[in-house]
Write an enzyme that holds these catalytic residues in place. Structure first.
Site, PDB file in Angstrom:
ATOM      1  N   LYS A 226     -68.920 -70.541 -68.761  1.00  0.00           N
ATOM      2  CA  LYS A 226     -69.288 -71.961 -70.018  1.00  0.00           C
ATOM      3  C   LYS A 226     -70.072 -72.883 -69.275  1.00  0.00           C
ATOM      4  CE  LYS A 226     -65.725 -70.832 -72.994  1.00  0.00           C
ATOM      5  NZ  LYS A 226     -64.577 -71.664 -74.119  1.00  0.00           N
ATOM      6  N   ARG A 291     -54.990 -69.527 -83.568  1.00  0.00           N
ATOM      7  CA  ARG A 291     -55.678 -70.500 -84.176  1.00  0.00           C
ATOM      8  C   ARG A 291     -56.147 -69.449 -85.536  1.00  0.00           C
ATOM      9  NH1 ARG A 291     -61.445 -69.433 -80.598  1.00  0.00           N
ATOM     10  NH2 ARG A 291     -61.875 -67.415 -80.679  1.00  0.00           N
ATOM     11  N   ARG A 293     -59.425 -68.751 -87.975  1.00  0.00           N
ATOM     12  CA  ARG A 293     -61.566 -69.036 -87.915  1.00  0.00           C
ATOM     13  C   ARG A 293     -61.613 -68.045 -89.284  1.00  0.00           C
ATOM     14  NH1 ARG A 293     -64.745 -67.549 -82.898  1.00  0.00           N
ATOM     15  NH2 ARG A 293     -64.298 -69.592 -82.411  1.00  0.00           N
ATOM     16  N   LYS A 308     -54.781 -65.689 -78.390  1.00  0.00           N
ATOM     17  CA  LYS A 308     -55.290 -65.495 -77.377  1.00  0.00           C
ATOM     18  C   LYS A 308     -54.560 -65.905 -76.669  1.00  0.00           C
ATOM     19  CE  LYS A 308     -59.651 -67.498 -76.511  1.00  0.00           C
ATOM     20  NZ  LYS A 308     -60.977 -68.524 -76.601  1.00  0.00           N
ATOM     21  N   LYS A 321     -57.310 -60.864 -76.386  1.00  0.00           N
ATOM     22  CA  LYS A 321     -57.468 -61.784 -77.924  1.00  0.00           C
ATOM     23  C   LYS A 321     -57.807 -60.498 -78.739  1.00  0.00           C
ATOM     24  CE  LYS A 321     -62.012 -62.976 -79.706  1.00  0.00           C
ATOM     25  NZ  LYS A 321     -63.339 -63.514 -79.879  1.00  0.00           N
ATOM     26  N   TYR A 386     -68.751 -75.725 -85.816  1.00  0.00           N
ATOM     27  CA  TYR A 386     -70.036 -75.704 -84.314  1.00  0.00           C
ATOM     28  C   TYR A 386     -71.024 -74.758 -85.629  1.00  0.00           C
ATOM     29  CZ  TYR A 386     -67.457 -72.498 -81.790  1.00  0.00           C
ATOM     30  OH  TYR A 386     -66.598 -71.209 -82.279  1.00  0.00           O
ATOM     31  N   ARG A 388     -73.353 -71.482 -84.501  1.00  0.00           N
ATOM     32  CA  ARG A 388     -73.322 -70.778 -82.952  1.00  0.00           C
ATOM     33  C   ARG A 388     -74.481 -69.983 -83.288  1.00  0.00           C
ATOM     34  NH1 ARG A 388     -68.252 -67.335 -80.367  1.00  0.00           N
ATOM     35  NH2 ARG A 388     -68.227 -69.158 -79.528  1.00  0.00           N
ATOM     36  N   GLU A 453     -72.575 -70.118 -73.458  1.00  0.00           N
ATOM     37  CA  GLU A 453     -71.118 -69.210 -72.921  1.00  0.00           C
ATOM     38  C   GLU A 453     -71.824 -67.689 -72.252  1.00  0.00           C
ATOM     39  OE1 GLU A 453     -66.994 -67.206 -73.735  1.00  0.00           O
ATOM     40  OE2 GLU A 453     -68.004 -68.710 -75.374  1.00  0.00           O
ATOM     41  N   LYS A 485     -62.557 -75.741 -76.018  1.00  0.00           N
ATOM     42  CA  LYS A 485     -61.971 -76.706 -77.393  1.00  0.00           C
ATOM     43  C   LYS A 485     -61.526 -77.257 -78.158  1.00  0.00           C
ATOM     44  CE  LYS A 485     -66.711 -74.376 -79.274  1.00  0.00           C
ATOM     45  NZ  LYS A 485     -66.765 -72.918 -78.106  1.00  0.00           N
TER      46      LYS A 485
END
Length: 807
Positions: A226, A291, A293, A308, A321, A386, A388, A453, A485
């Site tokens: 990253k 998480r 998403r 993850k 993941k 964000y 992307r 990334e 993040k």
């Protein structure tokens, strides 16, 4: 570099007269002197700023804003028309290519068949590629123009408010919103240009396939890193990447919208223990992150539940993941346990699109996540948002690049007496309306950089593509491995509850921008020579050098022309100073904040964090040694090792010798703003390696210490063997063996002392986490030569003794 200098050195020749007149506005902030300057008083007091001065300044500022806004709007419209024209030309060429009939033999006269005359040639594609490259350069230049002018207005308003004490910022913010030249979104341009450039680059045969293909292949080396990208470099970076990889669009039949690139994630943790945060930060074996998403706006019906899991390298496994999809209306029921796992996958099992084994694996994953959420009392704590932009060839996972912009973290918890998410799995008072201005400052963290990334999947021993290596080593990016993040947002928004911070947190104030160096990498117009970027040299032209006379009007000179010539002179002088600075300064690494702090004297604290220095001295010495002879290089290296050995023996004696130590005063801590005696604050140094801005700490595995110990024990074993040989020769040999025994004894003692000094040095460097050369290139060689010399000496002496006996 001051902004005025930066502006003058970044001017584009074609845009020259449309930039903000920053220096002129600075001069307008200066009122006349109250008294005329004299040799004794060259800078008398100036008259106070009054209302007339304010009206004149605002009028000039309005004129500059109107000039910049008008030009930006005209140029943006021109780019839109050029993209449409290019799209039409590309479609025509592709249509001619698709209508190409099967190749037939020529007629008896040797003239090609008439239907073959309309086949697009390589020259046609080359012309289209040059035209698109020129449009890409225009988008890049306009983005740089917009960014520079917006920064200029912000700077001059700040300077006005500070010097005059008249607050213009709130008023002028409304004027900027009325003429928002800086709010143009170039993502639509980039997506369209990417599609057209990919068609031309592949000569009408773009690669087709599943964007997720290739993920199941195992005989590859996968590497993910990253990087941080400054806002000034985002558009340029996107344009560079799209010339090598197309923008990945999941629904090509749909027109691109801003919300298509939005990604939101809700991270869960226990606010009392923060076990998921601590596990991900410390990279413990089996550490998890859970998480939820979704892609797009708040009306999205499908939510992905992800987990993850971190795996250490010594386990031989890779971090994984895993995720499964869930309807948004069922999320709360699933997380509180009222909805069973079997009912989640009931419809999937009826559809029959997945086999029973895959469904069973998903059920196991869902069961484990639901169990952890309930038993560990996990609740939503942090949201990340964000936009992307993903770059990848469909069906090819060898190079995948994603750029996350407008990264924002928000609080989702119900602590501090405020109800945010409530009993819902996410808060509903925000959506994807960046920058979330409706939230209080303590609830939002707007990350100042974009996150790049780079995921590489190559054969073992295979190098990544050259353009990728040039990209990640350029001035556009700053490597920050293991950036998260979730970790950053949680550490920032819960400062009173989080006591362990990631390594990049103390370095957030560092400016990661670096000077561009001359290279073949970057955005270039067709036929243009290599430069720093397309917008580096305002007055640089291959045809001739522009002079003041070139801009001299044929008629009467006006104040506007005088002002233009003055700006031309200033830009020329600034450019000369800039080029001189590039020849004398270190490329891509000027003196920044952490280096200025590193230059200050540091008070040694035995329990403090280690200090990391770059190895610039070693690199300079190696560069100088290339110009020395072989004998000089060998002698200097021997002297260097002798000095190292003597230093470490001196340090070892220093540890044995008792020395007084300062007694810590009550209440003094290493994190205090100043010392206990009221002196200046003690800085902590973070000095990045040459060419970098952010220092990344070196992680020391336990096996590193064991390797150093094994190496020392191996040396010790050889020293004992050599000593045993010396004792054998001394006790059981004749007169001739005495010299050889003496040589072996000296060699054993020297090897023992050398290995001890080398071991102590390595332990010290490992403890300080220094990235130095641990390889010993001289010790084994000297040991072998010493053994050879002692053996030959023994052989010669024995032979002489034998000859004397036979005589």
């Amino acid at each position: 570099m001051h902004f005025g200098q930066q502006l003058r050195t970044s001017l584009l020749k074609d845009y020259y007269y449309y930039y903000i007149s920053y220096e002129h506005l600075k001069d307008a902030l200066k009122t006349p002197y109250e008294t005329a300057p004299t040799p004794e008083n060259t800078h008398p007091n100036r008259r106070a700023w009054n209302e007339d001065d304010e009206k004149d300044f605002v009028a000039e500022l309005e004129a500059e804003l109107d000039k910049v806004w008008t030009f930006q709007r005209v140029k943006s419209g021109e780019i839109v028309r050029r993209i449409k024209a290019s799209e039409k030309e590309v479609n025509e060429v592709i249509a001619r290519l698709e209508r190409r009939p099967p190749r037939r033999s020529s007629n008896p006269t040797g003239t090609p068949a008439a239907e073959e005359l309309d086949i697009p040639t390589e020259d046609d594609f080359m012309l289209l590629e040059e035209d698109l490259s020129d449009v890409i350069a225009d988008v890049h230049d306009l983005a740089k123009f917009t960014q520079l002018n917006y920064t200029g207005f912000q700077k001059i308003i700040k300077k006005h408010d500070k010097q005059t004490q008249w607050h213009l910022k709130p008023v002028f913010a409304a004027r900027l919103k009325a003429k928002p030249f800086f709010q143009d979104n170039y993502d639509a341009f980039i997506v369209k240009l990417s599609k057209l450039y990919d068609l031309v680059r592949t000569r009408g045969h773009p690669i087709a396939g599943d964007s997720a293909a290739g993920g199941g292949q195992q005989n590859f080396v996968r590497q993910t890193t990253k990087y941080w990208v400054h806002a000034d470099n985002i558009t340029e970076l996107k344009l560079i990447i799209l010339k090598h990889l197309p923008v990945l669009v999941f629904n090509a039949s749909k027109e691109f919208e801003a919300k298509d690139s939005a990604i939101s994630s809700i991270y869960y943790d226990n606010p009392e223990t923060w076990e998921l945060y601590m596990g991900r930060l410390q990279k413990t074996e089996g550490a998890e992150a859970i998480r939820l998403r979704w892609y797009g706006g708040m009306d999205t019906e499908t939510v992905f539940v992800e987990r993850k899991t971190h795996r250490e390298d010594w386990t031989g496994e890779k971090s994984v993941k895993a995720r499964f999809s869930l309807k948004e209306k069922n999320v709360n029921a699933f997380l509180n346990g009222s909805m069973t796992v079997e009912s989640v996958f009931e419809k999937m099992r009826k559809d029959g699109k997945k086999d029973e084994k895959e469904i069973a694996n998903l059920e196991q994953l869902a069961r484990e996540i639901q169990y952890r959420v309930l038993t560990r009392k996990l609740v939503p704590v942090t949201r990340s948002f964000y936009n992307r932009t993903a770059f990848q060839l469909p069906g090819d996972a060898r190079v995948r690049i994603s750029l996350d912009t407008e990264l924002t973290m928000t609080r989702e918890d119900n602590m501090d007496g405020r109800t945010r998410a409530g009993k819902n799995w996410r808060r509903m008072d925000i959506g994807i309306d960046y920058p979330f201005s409706q939230l209080p400052p303590e609830d939002v963290e707007r990350f100042p950089y974009a996150v790049l990334e780079v995921k590489l999947q190559t054969q073992a021993g295979q190098e990544p593509p050259e353009w990728v290596r040039e990209l990640i080593s350029s001035h556009l990016v700053e490597a920050v491995p293991k950036f998260s993040k979730f970790i950053h947002g949680t550490a920032t928004m819960f400062p009173t509850r989080i006591h362990l911070l990631p390594f990049w947190m103390p370095q957030m104030d560092i400016d990661i921008r670096k000077e561009a160096i001359k290279t073949h990498f970057g955005i270039q117009r067709p036929g243009q020579t290599v430069s720093y970027t397309t917008s580096d040299d305002a007055l640089d032209d291959d045809s001739d050098d522009l002079t003041e006379e070139d801009y001299e009007p044929t008629g009467d000179r006006t104040p506007e022309s005088d002002q233009g010539i003055q700006r031309l002179r200033e830009a020329r002088d600034a450019m000369e100073q800039y080029e001189q600075g590039l020849t004398t300064a270190e490329p891509a690494n000027s003196l920044d904040i952490e280096e200025r702090v590193a230059a200050q004297p540091l008070v040694e604290q035995p329990n403090d964090y280690p200090i990391y220095d770059s190895e610039e001295e070693d690199s300079d010495a190696e560069e100088e040694s290339r110009h020395q002879s072989l004998w000089q290089r060998g002698r200097s290296k021997v002297n260097h090792h002798v000095v190292l050995i003597s230093n470490f023996f001196g340090q070892a004696l220093g540890y044995v010798k008792p020395t007084p130590k300062p007694t810590p005063l009550p209440g003094s801590t290493s994190n205090a703003a100043g010392n206990a005696l009221g002196g200046p604050p003690i800085p902590k140094r973070f000095k990045a390696p040459k060419g970098k801005r952010i220092h990344v700490p070196v992680r020391v595995e336990p096996k590193v210490h064991f390797a150093a110990e094994r190496t020392f024990l191996s040396w010790l074993e050889f020293s004992i063997f050599i000593g045993a040989m010396a004792g054998t020769l001394l006790n059981f040999g004749g007169k001739s063996s005495f010299g050889a025994a003496l040589g072996f004894t000296i060699l054993a003692v020297v090897a023992l002392c050398y290995s001890m000094g080398l071991y102590l040095w390595r332990v010290e460097m490992i403890k300080r986490r220094r990235a130095v050369k641990y390889h010993d290139s001289w010790g084994p060689t000297v040991l072998c030569l010493g053994l050879l010399a002692a053996t030959i000496t023994n052989f010669v002496l024995v032979m002489r003794e034998g000859e004397e006996l036979y005589r």
